[in-house]
Motif scaffolding. Structure first.
Motif, PDB file in Angstrom:
ATOM      1  N   THR A 180       7.586   6.400 -12.395  1.00 13.75           N
ATOM      2  CA  THR A 180       7.726   5.954 -13.898  1.00 13.75           C
ATOM      3  C   THR A 180       9.092   5.362 -14.076  1.00 13.75           C
ATOM      4  O   THR A 180       9.271   4.871 -15.429  1.00 13.75           O
ATOM      5  N   PHE A 181       9.939   5.198 -13.204  1.00  9.91           N
ATOM      6  CA  PHE A 181      11.411   4.572 -13.522  1.00  9.91           C
ATOM      7  C   PHE A 181      10.995   2.907 -13.434  1.00  9.91           C
ATOM      8  O   PHE A 181      10.259   2.279 -12.817  1.00  9.91           O
ATOM      9  N   ALA A 182      11.880   2.340 -14.206  1.00 11.63           N
ATOM     10  CA  ALA A 182      11.599   0.852 -14.505  1.00 11.63           C
ATOM     11  C   ALA A 182      12.005   0.189 -12.967  1.00 11.63           C
ATOM     12  O   ALA A 182      11.319  -0.934 -12.710  1.00 11.63           O
ATOM     13  N   ASN A 183      12.756   0.802 -12.040  1.00  7.81           N
ATOM     14  CA  ASN A 183      13.328   0.146 -10.891  1.00  7.81           C
ATOM     15  C   ASN A 183      12.491   0.407 -10.020  1.00  7.81           C
ATOM     16  O   ASN A 183      12.780   0.165  -8.640  1.00  7.81           O
ATOM     17  N   ALA A 184      11.438   1.025 -10.002  1.00  7.90           N
ATOM     18  CA  ALA A 184      10.410   1.546  -8.816  1.00  7.90           C
ATOM     19  C   ALA A 184       9.265   0.394  -8.703  1.00  7.90           C
ATOM     20  O   ALA A 184       8.008   1.143  -8.278  1.00  7.90           O
ATOM     21  N   LYS A 185       9.420  -0.802  -8.786  1.00  6.01           N
ATOM     22  CA  LYS A 185       8.256  -1.534  -8.755  1.00  6.01           C
ATOM     23  C   LYS A 185       7.575  -1.643  -7.273  1.00  6.01           C
ATOM     24  O   LYS A 185       6.112  -1.505  -7.344  1.00  6.01           O
ATOM     25  N   GLU A 186       8.484  -1.477  -6.186  1.00 10.70           N
ATOM     26  CA  GLU A 186       7.615  -1.525  -4.909  1.00 10.70           C
ATOM     27  C   GLU A 186       7.083  -0.306  -4.786  1.00 10.70           C
ATOM     28  O   GLU A 186       5.702  -0.287  -4.163  1.00 10.70           O
ATOM     29  N   LEU A 187       7.432   1.028  -5.255  1.00 12.17           N
ATOM     30  CA  LEU A 187       6.737   2.152  -5.181  1.00 12.17           C
ATOM     31  C   LEU A 187       5.490   2.070  -5.925  1.00 12.17           C
ATOM     32  O   LEU A 187       4.431   2.817  -5.335  1.00 12.17           O
ATOM     33  N   ARG A 188       5.570   1.556  -6.957  1.00 13.53           N
ATOM     34  CA  ARG A 188       4.231   1.467  -7.789  1.00 13.53           C
ATOM     35  C   ARG A 188       3.382   0.568  -7.054  1.00 13.53           C
ATOM     36  O   ARG A 188       1.962   0.706  -7.235  1.00 13.53           O
ATOM     37  N   GLU A 189       3.737  -0.329  -6.329  1.00 18.32           N
ATOM     38  CA  GLU A 189       2.548  -1.264  -5.537  1.00 18.32           C
ATOM     39  C   GLU A 189       1.997  -0.362  -4.551  1.00 18.32           C
ATOM     40  O   GLU A 189       0.880  -0.579  -4.147  1.00 18.32           O
ATOM     41  N   VAL A 190       2.852   0.741  -3.794  1.00 20.62           N
ATOM     42  CA  VAL A 190       2.318   1.456  -2.672  1.00 20.62           C
ATOM     43  C   VAL A 190       1.526   2.388  -3.440  1.00 20.62           C
ATOM     44  O   VAL A 190       0.105   2.490  -2.892  1.00 20.62           O
ATOM     45  N   VAL A 191       1.618   2.800  -4.594  1.00 17.93           N
ATOM     46  CA  VAL A 191       0.538   3.662  -5.048  1.00 17.93           C
ATOM     47  C   VAL A 191      -0.705   3.044  -5.490  1.00 17.93           C
ATOM     48  O   VAL A 191      -1.794   3.706  -5.395  1.00 17.93           O
ATOM     49  N   ARG A 192      -0.725   1.777  -5.790  1.00 18.97           N
ATOM     50  CA  ARG A 192      -1.890   1.032  -6.130  1.00 18.97           C
ATOM     51  C   ARG A 192      -2.908   0.942  -4.735  1.00 18.97           C
ATOM     52  O   ARG A 192      -4.041   1.125  -4.827  1.00 18.97           O
ATOM     53  N   HIS A 193      -2.212   0.977  -3.703  1.00 17.66           N
ATOM     54  CA  HIS A 193      -2.893   0.795  -2.514  1.00 17.66           C
ATOM     55  C   HIS A 193      -3.167   2.402  -1.744  1.00 17.66           C
ATOM     56  O   HIS A 193      -4.219   2.194  -0.786  1.00 17.66           O
ATOM     57  N   ILE A 194      -2.816   3.134  -2.227  1.00 18.92           N
ATOM     58  CA  ILE A 194      -3.190   4.674  -1.579  1.00 18.92           C
ATOM     59  C   ILE A 194      -4.456   5.266  -2.217  1.00 18.92           C
ATOM     60  O   ILE A 194      -4.389   5.150  -3.376  1.00 18.92           O
ATOM     61  N   PRO A 195      -5.625   5.434  -1.371  1.00 18.31           N
ATOM     62  CA  PRO A 195      -6.607   5.996  -2.194  1.00 18.31           C
ATOM     63  C   PRO A 195      -6.302   7.231  -2.912  1.00 18.31           C
ATOM     64  O   PRO A 195      -5.580   8.174  -2.535  1.00 18.31           O
TER      65      PRO A 195
END
Length: 264
Positions: A180-195
């Motif tokens: 949820t952190f503003a600086n976690a853009k890379e992590l959020r992209e990873v989450v999008r790809h994990i089933p």
């Protein structure tokens, strides 16, 4: 209803007026039906169990955190004996952390490998902490045949490649409030790809409180905000995230679902 797959209830700032019963009642009010309380040292285990052991909605793990193993030592037989307990559903928190500890890699690796051996022997899942140690973490899991017990990469902040390697070994990927952190853009992209079928959600309380509570002491009840973040990233309803991660948790840890009790 939600499950908090990783929290440290014994590390909360508990007081007489704001004790463990209050924390658990707040979690119930937030529709959290079960929590996994994580052990980080063998010395802390019995105190942790005494604080929350009487609550049916709390399960336990036992392990030595990689950042504590150099200071607190590592008693292999003591860990093995505790992990044999019926009320211990997982082995860990274990793993490797080269970000905060740049001097004791070998000690961490030996401890981690021993945890893997115990988990595969007892057929209990592993709870893995990893930071800046991607290759060594996966190598130790592979060499120890961790696919025989499975587990979870908790509070995941690493690459999609590492997540895929872990999932190939039968591991789940757990998402914390960091997403949820503003600086976690890379992590959020990873989450999008994990089933979604391979995800868990957690608070890691009392640390890493999600937005809108960032900077405050985290609570298991805040796991709903992690679920909401995952739902937005995957363009599904929060109820679907709650139901799927709940199913994943009970499947991995072999815990029976806990009927949501009313507040005491």
């Amino acid at each position: 209803m939600f499950v908090d797959s990783h929290c440290h209830l014994d590390k909360l700032k508990l007081t007489k007026s704001h004790g463990i019963d209050h924390v658990l009642n707040e979690a119930r009010a937030a529709q959290v039906e079960h929590m996994l309380c994580i052990g980080v040292t063998l010395d802390d285990f019995h105190e942790m169990q005494s604080i929350v052991g009487s609550h049916s909605e709390v399960s336990f793990s036992c392990g030595v955190h990689p950042l504590y193993v150099a200071k607190h030592g590592f008693n292999e037989q003591g860990l093995r004996d505790l992990c044999k307990r019926e009320d211990v559903v997982a082995v860990g928190e274990t793993g490797l952390d080269y970000y905060y500890d740049k001097e004791h890699h070998r000690i961490q690796q030996d401890s981690f490998a021993c945890h893997v051996d115990i988990a595969t022997t007892l057929k209990k899942p592993l709870i893995i902490h990893t930071r800046d140690a991607r290759s060594d973490t996966i190598d130790i899991l592979r060499n120890g045949h961790a696919e025989r017990c499975g587990g979870v990469m908790h509070c995941f902040t690493e690459s999609l490649e590492m997540a895929e390697q872990a999932m190939d070994l039968g591991f789940y990927i757990s998402i914390s409030g960091i997403a949820t952190f503003a600086n976690a853009k890379e992590l959020r992209e990873v989450v999008r790809h994990i089933p979604l079928e391979r995800l868990l959600i957690e608070t890691d309380s009392p640390w890493l409180a999600p937005v809108p509570y960032r900077g405050k002491e985290n609570q298991p009840g805040y796991v709903q905000h992690v679920a909401q973040c995952v739902a937005e990233l995957k363009d599904v309803g929060v109820d679907e995230v709650a139901a799927t991660t709940r199913h994943n948790f009970y499947h991995l840890f072999g815990v029976q679902p806990t009927p949501l009790a009313s507040e005491s």
